[in-house]
Design a protein around this motif. Sequence first.
Motif, PDB file in Angstrom:
ATOM      1  N   GLN A 114      -7.204   1.677  -1.597  1.00 46.08           N
ATOM      2  CA  GLN A 114      -6.462   0.463  -1.928  1.00 46.08           C
ATOM      3  C   GLN A 114      -6.944  -0.688  -1.038  1.00 46.08           C
ATOM      4  N   TRP A 115      -6.573  -1.884  -1.438  1.00 46.82           N
ATOM      5  CA  TRP A 115      -6.910  -3.044  -0.617  1.00 46.82           C
ATOM      6  C   TRP A 115      -6.291  -2.891   0.768  1.00 46.82           C
ATOM      7  N   ASN A 116      -6.984  -3.399   1.767  1.00 48.27           N
ATOM      8  CA  ASN A 116      -6.482  -3.419   3.126  1.00 48.27           C
ATOM      9  C   ASN A 116      -5.180  -4.236   3.180  1.00 48.27           C
ATOM     10  N   GLN A 117      -4.197  -3.727   3.928  1.00 45.49           N
ATOM     11  CA  GLN A 117      -2.880  -4.373   4.005  1.00 45.49           C
ATOM     12  C   GLN A 117      -2.971  -5.831   4.472  1.00 45.49           C
ATOM     13  N   GLY A 136       0.806  -1.208   0.000  1.00 43.80           N
ATOM     14  CA  GLY A 136       0.000   0.000   0.000  1.00 43.80           C
ATOM     15  C   GLY A 136       0.842   1.263   0.000  1.00 43.80           C
ATOM     16  N   ILE A 137       0.198   2.376  -0.239  1.00 43.57           N
ATOM     17  CA  ILE A 137       0.863   3.675  -0.242  1.00 43.57           C
ATOM     18  C   ILE A 137       1.570   3.902   1.101  1.00 43.57           C
ATOM     19  N   GLY A 138       2.822   4.336   1.025  1.00 46.53           N
ATOM     20  CA  GLY A 138       3.584   4.587   2.247  1.00 46.53           C
ATOM     21  C   GLY A 138       4.252   3.365   2.852  1.00 46.53           C
ATOM     22  N   THR A 161       5.145  -4.312   3.884  1.00 41.21           N
ATOM     23  CA  THR A 161       4.178  -3.802   4.866  1.00 41.21           C
ATOM     24  C   THR A 161       4.848  -2.849   5.853  1.00 41.21           C
ATOM     25  N   ALA A 162       4.015  -2.030   6.459  1.00 41.30           N
ATOM     26  CA  ALA A 162       4.451  -1.126   7.527  1.00 41.30           C
ATOM     27  C   ALA A 162       3.216  -0.763   8.345  1.00 41.30           C
ATOM     28  N   PRO A 163       3.378  -0.451   9.636  1.00 40.69           N
ATOM     29  CA  PRO A 163       2.219  -0.039  10.439  1.00 40.69           C
ATOM     30  C   PRO A 163       1.566   1.215   9.853  1.00 40.69           C
ATOM     31  N   ASP A 182       2.841 -14.394  -1.024  1.00 44.84           N
ATOM     32  CA  ASP A 182       3.707 -15.539  -0.704  1.00 44.84           C
ATOM     33  C   ASP A 182       4.802 -15.163   0.293  1.00 44.84           C
ATOM     34  N   TYR A 183       5.237 -13.904   0.238  1.00 46.60           N
ATOM     35  CA  TYR A 183       6.310 -13.439   1.108  1.00 46.60           C
ATOM     36  C   TYR A 183       5.961 -12.047   1.630  1.00 46.60           C
ATOM     37  N   GLU A 184       6.534 -11.702   2.781  1.00 44.03           N
ATOM     38  CA  GLU A 184       6.329 -10.377   3.347  1.00 44.03           C
ATOM     39  C   GLU A 184       7.670  -9.771   3.736  1.00 44.03           C
ATOM     40  N   ILE A 185       7.844  -8.493   3.397  1.00 43.93           N
ATOM     41  CA  ILE A 185       8.993  -7.736   3.880  1.00 43.93           C
ATOM     42  C   ILE A 185       8.439  -6.627   4.762  1.00 43.93           C
ATOM     43  N   VAL A 186       8.854  -6.603   6.020  1.00 47.25           N
ATOM     44  CA  VAL A 186       8.388  -5.599   6.972  1.00 47.25           C
ATOM     45  C   VAL A 186       9.319  -4.390   6.889  1.00 47.25           C
ATOM     46  N   ASN A 187       8.749  -3.265   6.463  1.00 47.15           N
ATOM     47  CA  ASN A 187       9.537  -2.044   6.286  1.00 47.15           C
ATOM     48  C   ASN A 187       9.029  -0.981   7.260  1.00 47.15           C
TER      49      ASN A 187
END
Length: 197
Positions: A151-154, A8-10, A123-125, A162-167
Amino acid sequence: MRIAITGGIGSGKSYVCALLAQRGIAIYDCDAAAKRLMRQSASLRQQLTALIGPEAYDAQGLLNKAEVARFLLASADNAHAIDAIVHPAVARDFLSSGMQWMECAILYESGFDSLVDKVIVVTAPQAVRIERVTRRDGISPEKAVEWMGRQWNQDMVRQRADYEIVNDGLCPLAPQIEKLLSSLAADTATKQATEQP
């Protein structure tokens, strides 16, 4: 194997893409491609002019971004009508580009997830995302939340990826990227092994 990076944005997906590019991974930017095709494709120009009107392009044949944005934001139907013209052109352009990676903010909304084998979500909070967007674009937190709402909910994207990167600005990105690339290499090897006769 074709791979998409979304978020998502940001969320900072473009920053993650820049880190991947430093490792020699070429990434197709769907947003930049859409803008380029709307400017350069005679077919798209014809279709957008028929949809929006002659004011879609100026006398020099340049895209009238303000007019397109006005039409786009006027209704959901208008937005869908533009998407129905632009998305297939971007999909064709990606498939003929020879690139394996794409960056796409609206991966599931556009149906582009069907073009790839694996999806990575950055993803990010929400508080971090709001702060990034307000600083970057000089808008109010309320406006940032409104944009996010389009946008779609995170969590929905996270469940399908399949994978997540926490930024989040706290978790280091380099080890996450190393782990991701190792996992993708293993997945690619498995895919190749199962496809061999």
